[in-house]
Design an enzyme around this catalytic site. Structure first.
Site, PDB file in Angstrom:
ATOM      1  N   LYS A 183       0.892  -1.180   0.000  1.00 26.79           N
ATOM      2  CA  LYS A 183       0.000   0.000   0.000  1.00 26.79           C
ATOM      3  C   LYS A 183       0.922   1.221   0.000  1.00 26.79           C
ATOM      4  O   LYS A 183       1.368   1.680   1.056  1.00 26.79           O
ATOM      5  CB  LYS A 183      -0.886  -0.037   1.254  1.00 26.79           C
ATOM      6  CG  LYS A 183      -2.187   0.742   1.153  1.00 26.79           C
ATOM      7  CD  LYS A 183      -2.037   2.206   0.884  1.00 26.79           C
ATOM      8  CE  LYS A 183      -1.569   2.993   2.070  1.00 26.79           C
ATOM      9  NZ  LYS A 183      -1.348   4.451   1.722  1.00 26.79           N
ATOM     10  N   GLU A 186      -0.476   7.435  -1.052  1.00 19.66           N
ATOM     11  CA  GLU A 186      -1.419   7.898  -2.078  1.00 19.66           C
ATOM     12  C   GLU A 186      -0.916   9.166  -2.763  1.00 19.66           C
ATOM     13  O   GLU A 186      -1.452   9.579  -3.782  1.00 19.66           O
ATOM     14  CB  GLU A 186      -2.817   8.099  -1.465  1.00 19.66           C
ATOM     15  CG  GLU A 186      -2.925   9.188  -0.401  1.00 19.66           C
ATOM     16  CD  GLU A 186      -2.502   8.742   1.001  1.00 19.66           C
ATOM     17  OE1 GLU A 186      -1.632   7.862   1.132  1.00 19.66           O
ATOM     18  OE2 GLU A 186      -3.053   9.313   1.970  1.00 19.66           O
ATOM     19  N   SER A 236       5.437   8.753   9.344  1.00 22.66           N
ATOM     20  CA  SER A 236       5.629   9.685  10.467  1.00 22.66           C
ATOM     21  C   SER A 236       5.422   8.956  11.801  1.00 22.66           C
ATOM     22  O   SER A 236       4.767   7.913  11.861  1.00 22.66           O
ATOM     23  CB  SER A 236       4.640  10.842  10.331  1.00 22.66           C
ATOM     24  OG  SER A 236       3.317  10.328  10.311  1.00 22.66           O
ATOM     25  N   CYS A 291      14.151  10.996   6.111  1.00 17.40           N
ATOM     26  CA  CYS A 291      14.143  10.690   7.547  1.00 17.40           C
ATOM     27  C   CYS A 291      15.551  10.720   8.103  1.00 17.40           C
ATOM     28  O   CYS A 291      15.731  10.708   9.313  1.00 17.40           O
ATOM     29  CB  CYS A 291      13.503   9.348   7.804  1.00 17.40           C
ATOM     30  SG  CYS A 291      14.504   7.996   7.195  1.00 17.40           S
TER      31      CYS A 291
HETATM   32  P1  NAD Z   1       2.672   9.518   6.764  1.00 15.30           P
HETATM   33  O1  NAD Z   1       2.825   8.934   8.117  1.00 15.30           O
HETATM   34  O2  NAD Z   1       1.757  10.670   6.572  1.00 15.30           O
HETATM   35  O3  NAD Z   1       2.168   8.395   5.718  1.00 15.30           O
HETATM   36  C1  NAD Z   1       2.808   7.134   5.650  1.00 15.30           C
HETATM   37  C2  NAD Z   1       1.772   6.088   5.233  1.00 15.30           C
HETATM   38  O4  NAD Z   1       0.752   6.027   6.232  1.00 15.30           O
HETATM   39  C3  NAD Z   1       1.098   6.404   3.912  1.00 15.30           C
HETATM   40  O5  NAD Z   1       1.015   5.207   3.144  1.00 15.30           O
HETATM   41  C4  NAD Z   1      -0.278   6.918   4.316  1.00 15.30           C
HETATM   42  O6  NAD Z   1      -1.284   6.592   3.397  1.00 15.30           O
HETATM   43  C5  NAD Z   1      -0.526   6.211   5.634  1.00 15.30           C
HETATM   44  N1  NAD Z   1      -1.349   7.018   6.560  1.00 15.30           N
HETATM   45  C6  NAD Z   1      -1.369   8.382   6.639  1.00 15.30           C
HETATM   46  N2  NAD Z   1      -2.229   8.766   7.604  1.00 15.30           N
HETATM   47  C7  NAD Z   1      -2.756   7.638   8.138  1.00 15.30           C
HETATM   48  C8  NAD Z   1      -3.684   7.392   9.184  1.00 15.30           C
HETATM   49  N3  NAD Z   1      -4.256   8.388   9.869  1.00 15.30           N
HETATM   50  N4  NAD Z   1      -3.982   6.113   9.488  1.00 15.30           N
HETATM   51  C9  NAD Z   1      -3.414   5.096   8.807  1.00 15.30           C
HETATM   52  N5  NAD Z   1      -2.508   5.275   7.803  1.00 15.30           N
HETATM   53  C10 NAD Z   1      -2.179   6.526   7.475  1.00 15.30           C
HETATM   54  O7  NAD Z   1       4.163   9.863   6.258  1.00 15.30           O
HETATM   55  P2  NAD Z   1       4.576  10.671   4.947  1.00 15.30           P
HETATM   56  O8  NAD Z   1       4.247  12.104   5.151  1.00 15.30           O
HETATM   57  O9  NAD Z   1       4.092   9.973   3.746  1.00 15.30           O
HETATM   58  O10 NAD Z   1       6.170  10.463   4.994  1.00 15.30           O
HETATM   59  C11 NAD Z   1       7.043  11.293   5.713  1.00 15.30           C
HETATM   60  C12 NAD Z   1       7.347  10.716   7.081  1.00 15.30           C
HETATM   61  O11 NAD Z   1       7.951   9.432   6.943  1.00 15.30           O
HETATM   62  C13 NAD Z   1       8.353  11.553   7.858  1.00 15.30           C
HETATM   63  O12 NAD Z   1       7.933  11.635   9.196  1.00 15.30           O
HETATM   64  C14 NAD Z   1       9.650  10.764   7.736  1.00 15.30           C
HETATM   65  O13 NAD Z   1      10.589  10.988   8.760  1.00 15.30           O
HETATM   66  C15 NAD Z   1       9.124   9.368   7.757  1.00 15.30           C
HETATM   67  N6  NAD Z   1      10.076   8.414   7.188  1.00 15.30           N
HETATM   68  C16 NAD Z   1      10.736   7.584   8.056  1.00 15.30           C
HETATM   69  C17 NAD Z   1      11.687   6.692   7.582  1.00 15.30           C
HETATM   70  C18 NAD Z   1      12.432   5.791   8.527  1.00 15.30           C
HETATM   71  O14 NAD Z   1      13.094   4.872   8.078  1.00 15.30           O
HETATM   72  N7  NAD Z   1      12.351   6.012   9.843  1.00 15.30           N
HETATM   73  C19 NAD Z   1      11.950   6.628   6.200  1.00 15.30           C
HETATM   74  C20 NAD Z   1      11.242   7.478   5.342  1.00 15.30           C
HETATM   75  C21 NAD Z   1      10.295   8.376   5.853  1.00 15.30           C
END
Ligand code: NAD
Length: 506
Positions: A183, A186, A236, A291
């Site tokens: 997944k 989006e 996140s 990240c």
């Molecule tokens: P996000 O948390 O908004 O989204 C990540 C995934 O979660 C997406 O597929 C999204 O559809 C889903 N999602 C979003 N809201 C949700 C909810 N309320 N309930 C269930 N699923 C939900 O993250 P983003 O903005 O796409 O990516 C950036 C974040 O990812 C930053 O915080 C970054 O630090 C982190 N990140 C971490 C690593 C790591 O290895 N620690 C690597 C890359 C990115």
């Protein structure tokens, strides 16, 4: 139905893949996929939910027995073919990342390279699936362990690495004999679809790899589905924690990587020219949307003034520009207008909280692109929002500390724990930092201490929830479960006069 075939008129509609069949779903809700360089909509993605999640899980369950029983070397042949496909489409894949994400062509190529290395690592994983044996563990009893697939695995990925992060997950899960449901974010589903197309062309059987789209409804349906055995998440911290608690409460094995706030310490004896280049690449690379991006520079022992001066003059040389069709840009746009405005808003917050904006990225000519230039904020302290929040944009905060001890103490207060680096020529300072700093990935004179496929991505604290990390042998252990067997054979009457092997020398 493929990515190319699903374009109707000028509107591209993003297809899903379930049980080997591509289709476009008419959902009640759709999301827009932007081209951040142009501010235009590239494609529309259906935000699907429980029905599609259930169909994908059923397809993955149906494919599991056949794939799990396929010898690992035959599964590896699919991975070798997939590796060749990625190499053949390398530039096209990088351009797709640039188009839907906005990072520069050079950054997108680096992303494709890191993903390729995951596939290459997956090709070698059969060697890690051999178990251990312990002959004569007890009298007449032999012991052995071996690794079995976990079952149906789910991967939920973020927007900032549309190509690489999916490849952190499914090649390893598949080579270990699991079936998979991806997944993707989006916001950037197109790279994932293209990878799915190439995997299908590489000969992966129907249902072994499935691809669904959506947001919270889809994620919730997957996390709570009784047919799902394991969940890998990257995103996140708030969502990582939610995914971890929800999926573990439903009996799944979970690895869940969250957000970050990475500190870079600059010691007075550092080679300042090299340190500034590394800091700028770390903080402004991928427009700060990594990240492992450097977010806080800890200027130790009076190095602050010289550091700020060089960071600002270096930052002014960075060409921030649209990246789609422009391979010369040094830094590209942020993912969308709302995120760009949120990041830019931190510059006003900084001023209000008493910090000093030394370089204001809002001076960059943005046009329709979601651009924000490099930003450097001086005199930040650990009680300010700029130190506390994950900003996830091209903003480097400078915190001045008296010495290494104070810098380590600042890090101790940070709730995250992904990466941290020190710039110094002192082995002693480097050793103290390496042993004591409160983060799981450490760099010495390295701006972005992110491991490659062969080593685990060892975030700590609020940057990771779970036990076994992504990448390396920990990734293989996450996607397998061990079985231990004890065997005792009793001698028949005819065999009972035989001597033990070591006595007879046979
Ligand atoms: P996000 O948390 O908004 O989204 C990540 C995934 O979660 C997406 O597929 C999204 O559809 C889903 N999602 C979003 N809201 C949700 C909810 N309320 N309930 C269930 N699923 C939900 O993250 P983003 O903005 O796409 O990516 C950036 C974040 O990812 C930053 O915080 C970054 O630090 C982190 N990140 C971490 C690593 C790591 O290895 N620690 C690597 C890359 C990115």
């Amino acid at each position: 139905m493929t990515l190319t075939a699903s374009a109707s008129g000028s509107e591209l509609r993003v297809p899903q893949l379930i049980g080997g069949r591509w289709s476009v779903v008419d959902a009640a809700q759709h999301g827009d996929v932007f081209n951040p360089s142009k501010g235009t909509v590239l494609a529309r993605v259906a935000l699907t939910g429980a029905e599609e999640a259930d169909a994908a899980v059923r397809a993955a369950q149906a494919a599991l027995p056949g794939w799990a029983e396929t010898p690992a070397v035959e599964r590896a042949r699919v991975m070798f073919a997939f590796r060749e496909k990625i190499v053949a489409h390398y530039d096209e894949l990088a351009r797709l990342v640039t188009r839907e994400h906005g990072k520069t062509h050079a950054e997108a190529r680096a992303e494709v390279q890191r993903g390729l290395e995951m596939v290459e690592y997956a090709c070698s994983v059969p060697a890690l699936l051999a178990g251990d044996t312990f002959p004569q563990l007890a009298n007449g009893v032999d012991g052995e362990t071996n690794r079995h697939p976990v079952g149906v695995c789910v991967g939920i990925t973020p927007y900032n690495f549309p190509h690489m992060v999916p490849l952190w997950m499914f090649p390893i899960a598949l080579i270990c004999g699991n079936t998979f449901i991806l997944k993707p974010s989006e916001k950037v589903p197109l790279s994932a679809v293209r990878l799915g197309e190439l995997l299908v062309e590489s000969g992966v059987p129907d249902g072994v790899f499935n691809l669904v789209h959506g947001g919270k409804d889809m994620v919730d349906a997957l996390l709570t589905h009784e047919g799902v055995n394991a969940v890998s998440f990257v995103g996140s911290t708030a969502i990582a924690k939610y995914v971890y608690t929800t999926a573990t409460a439903h009996g799944k094995r979970v690895q869940s990587a969250g957000g970050a706030k990475n500190h870079l310490i600059i010691m007075p004896d550092a080679d300042l020219d090299q340190a500034v280049k590394a800091l700028a690449a770390s903080a402004f690379g991928c427009a700060g949307q990594r990240c492992m991006a450097g977010s806080v520079a800890l200027a130790a022992g009076g190095v602050g003034d010289a550091l700020i001066e060089r960071l600002v003059s270096h930052g002014r040389t960075i060409d921030t520009a649209p990246t789609d069709g422009n391979d010369a840009a040094d830094m590209g746009p942020l993912i969308n207008a709302a995120h760009r405005d949120r990041v830019a808003g931190y510059l006003d917050t900084a001023k209000n909280e008493g910090a000093d904006v030394a370089l204001d990225g809002r001076e960059v000519e943005a046009g329709d692109a979601f651009l924000l230039g490099p930003c450097v904020v001086d005199q930040v302290t650990p009680d300010m929002s700029l130190w506390k929040d994950e900003i996830f944009g091209p903003v480097l905060s400078v915190v001045r500390t008296d010495d290494l001890e104070e810098a380590i103490a600042v890090g101790q207060r940070c709730p995250y724990g992904n990466g941290a680096s020190i710039f110094t020529q002192s082995g002693h300072a480097a050793r103290e930092f390496k042993r004591r700093f409160n983060a799981g990935m450490i760099g010495v004179n390295v701006g972005v201490p992110a491991p490659m496929a062969w080593l685990p991505f060892t975030g700590w604290n609020q940057s990771f929830f779970g036990d076994l990390h992504i990448q390396g042998t920990e990734g293989v252990h996450f996607y397998t479960r061990q079985k231990m067997t004890l065997t005792r054979w009793f001698a028949s009457a005819a065999e009972s006069h035989h001597d033990p092997v070591w006595k007879s020398g046979r």
